[in-house]
Enzyme design. Structure first.
Site, mmCIF file in Angstrom:
data_model
loop_
_atom_site.group_PDB
_atom_site.id
_atom_site.type_symbol
_atom_site.label_atom_id
_atom_site.label_comp_id
_atom_site.label_asym_id
_atom_site.label_seq_id
_atom_site.Cartn_x
_atom_site.Cartn_y
_atom_site.Cartn_z
ATOM 1 N N GLU A 277 0.826 -1.208 0.000
ATOM 2 C CA GLU A 277 0.000 0.000 0.000
ATOM 3 C C GLU A 277 0.863 1.262 0.000
ATOM 4 O O GLU A 277 0.532 2.250 -0.659
ATOM 5 C CB GLU A 277 -0.930 -0.006 1.219
ATOM 6 C CG GLU A 277 -1.929 -1.156 1.247
ATOM 7 C CD GLU A 277 -2.869 -1.143 0.059
ATOM 8 O OE1 GLU A 277 -3.135 -0.065 -0.493
ATOM 9 O OE2 GLU A 277 -3.337 -2.228 -0.328
ATOM 10 N N ASP A 358 3.783 -4.128 -5.824
ATOM 11 C CA ASP A 358 4.387 -5.400 -5.403
ATOM 12 C C ASP A 358 5.908 -5.302 -5.432
ATOM 13 O O ASP A 358 6.595 -5.783 -4.518
ATOM 14 C CB ASP A 358 3.944 -6.539 -6.323
ATOM 15 C CG ASP A 358 2.525 -7.006 -6.044
ATOM 16 O OD1 ASP A 358 1.958 -6.601 -5.004
ATOM 17 O OD2 ASP A 358 1.988 -7.776 -6.866
#
Length: 409
Positions: A277, A358
């Site tokens: 995030e 990611d």
């Protein structure tokens, strides 16, 4: 071009959308029984995989039936001049255009919601219950429904009334003022959604002191991310499915963790989710999504301004005189092919951003805990590990689990 031609173009667009959507569902369903890819063979054991297959198949059958029901209902509404009848009813109540528009859309939206509520009830209390996901009580289900109606009336009705007022005051230039308002409203909701809307449905509590909070704060400090607001939301009162999200920006940014996420994952796995995030924030994805959404809204409103008072569109829906609400209905259908294209483009960007987030997590915390977290979340939600490529391209805002795991190797 005649009104009848426009009518059949509208019917053609609705039909084509339905056929494409159902065909993609069919292609996807053909892969439900595929073998699990080797990289994901630790997600399910045999029994769990059989359960996930049964869950996917039941949802496919249910969505096929509900989709067909919705399509037939919509087509019938067009053919039997439903919009004309609702328009007459709304005009019988008031001569004020704002009131007419609010009554018109109120009747349609409430009518649609009442018709689909039994379907939503069945999915929640039969399908989701059967596979162990549902934690919603019948009382909470209907309370949520009433709260949703309340928000639709207050917020949705207020915005719609303001847009009609802009149209009355400025004519076709209404799109400029509406665009400016929607831009400000979007920013406002990004900043205050968690403090104004979420508490109506869920309780949010600051994350308690302990190992998890310390680990999250240490990571945030390490990467230079000011994290002073970590909240836990009671998602478990509705479902066992886990989630986490980042909202806001500047001093209003906050990380929200579902209590189910905390229960399902280990500490390092939750930190990896936070790292993902934070990656979105560091890569400016939040800003990009907001700006692109505002620009797309402006484009849509600009095109709408050329059609909103079209007598041809009104006649196509069997209404003699053009009006804002009738023009909006017809335009919504005619514009849907363009919105499908812009939606595809945004999904492409979204999947790219997921890879970037990611990669950020991998670079700053390691791939192993994030991979483990993603696998657990997929397992606990009985996710489809073998979706069809065309279905992914059209519908997925995230890459598949297999794609994400491969990218982090």
């Amino acid at each position: 071009m005649t009104a009848q031609t426009v009518f059949y173009i509208i019917i053609g667009i609705l039909t084509l959308n339905f056929v494409i959507d159902k065909y993609l569902d069919y292609l996807n369903a053909k892969h439900f029984d595929d073998e699990i890819p080797p990289l994901l063979d630790d997600v399910y054991d045999k029994k769990e995989y059989e359960k996930s297959q049964a869950y996917k198949k039941e949802n496919f059958k249910f969505s096929s039936l509900t989709g067909a029901f919705s399509f037939v209902l919509t087509i019938a509404f067009f053919f039997f001049e439903g919009f004309a009848y609702v328009d007459q009813w709304a005009r019988s109540i008031s001569d004020n255009q704002i009131v007419i528009t609010l009554v018109f859309f109120g009747i349609i939206m409430f009518g649609s919601d009442i018709l689909t509520t039994p379907l939503s009830y069945y999915k929640t209390f039969v399908i989701e219950e059967k596979y162990g996901f549902n934690k919603t009580t019948k009382k909470l289900f209907f309370i949520d429904k009433i709260k949703g109606w309340f928000l639709m009336i207050i917020i949705g009705g207020g915005i719609l009334a303001l847009i009609v007022w802009f149209y009355q005051q400025t004519g076709k230039n209404f799109w400029i003022y509406t665009w400016a308002f929607m831009a400000v409203f979007s920013i406002f909701m990004t900043l205050f959604y968690s403090t104004l809307i979420v508490p109506l449905f869920n309780k949010q509590s600051p994350l308690e002191e302990g190992e998890l909070k310390t680990a999250l704060e240490n990571f945030a400090q390490k990467v230079g991310f000011n994290l002073d607001k970590i909240f836990v939301i009671d998602g478990s009162k509705r479902s066992t499915k886990a989630n986490a999200y980042f909202t806001g920006f500047g001093k209003k940014k906050r990380i929200v963790l579902y209590d189910t996420l905390i229960n399902d994952l280990e500490t390092d796995e939750i930190v990896a989710v936070l790292a993902h995030e934070v990656g979105h924030y560091k890569k400016k994805h939040v800003v990009f999504n907001m700006v692109s959404s505002i620009l797309l809204t402006g484009l849509t409103l600009y095109i709408l301004s050329f059609f909103i008072d079209s007598k041809l569109l009104a006649n196509a829906l069997s209404v003699s005189e053009p009006s804002f609400h009738i023009g909006l209905i017809a335009f919504g259908v005619l514009y849907s092919p363009i919105s499908e294209i812009t939606g595809l483009i945004m999904n492409i960007f979204s999947r790219k951003f997921e890879y970037q987030a990611d990669d950020y997590a991998k670079s700053h915390f390691g791939a192993k805990p994030l991979t483990a977290a993603l696998k657990k979340l997929s397992k606990n939600s009985l996710s489809n590990l073998t979706p069809h490529k065309a279905y992914v391209f059209m519908h997925y805002s995230h890459p598949t689990l297999l794609q994400r795991v491969k990218a982090m190797l």
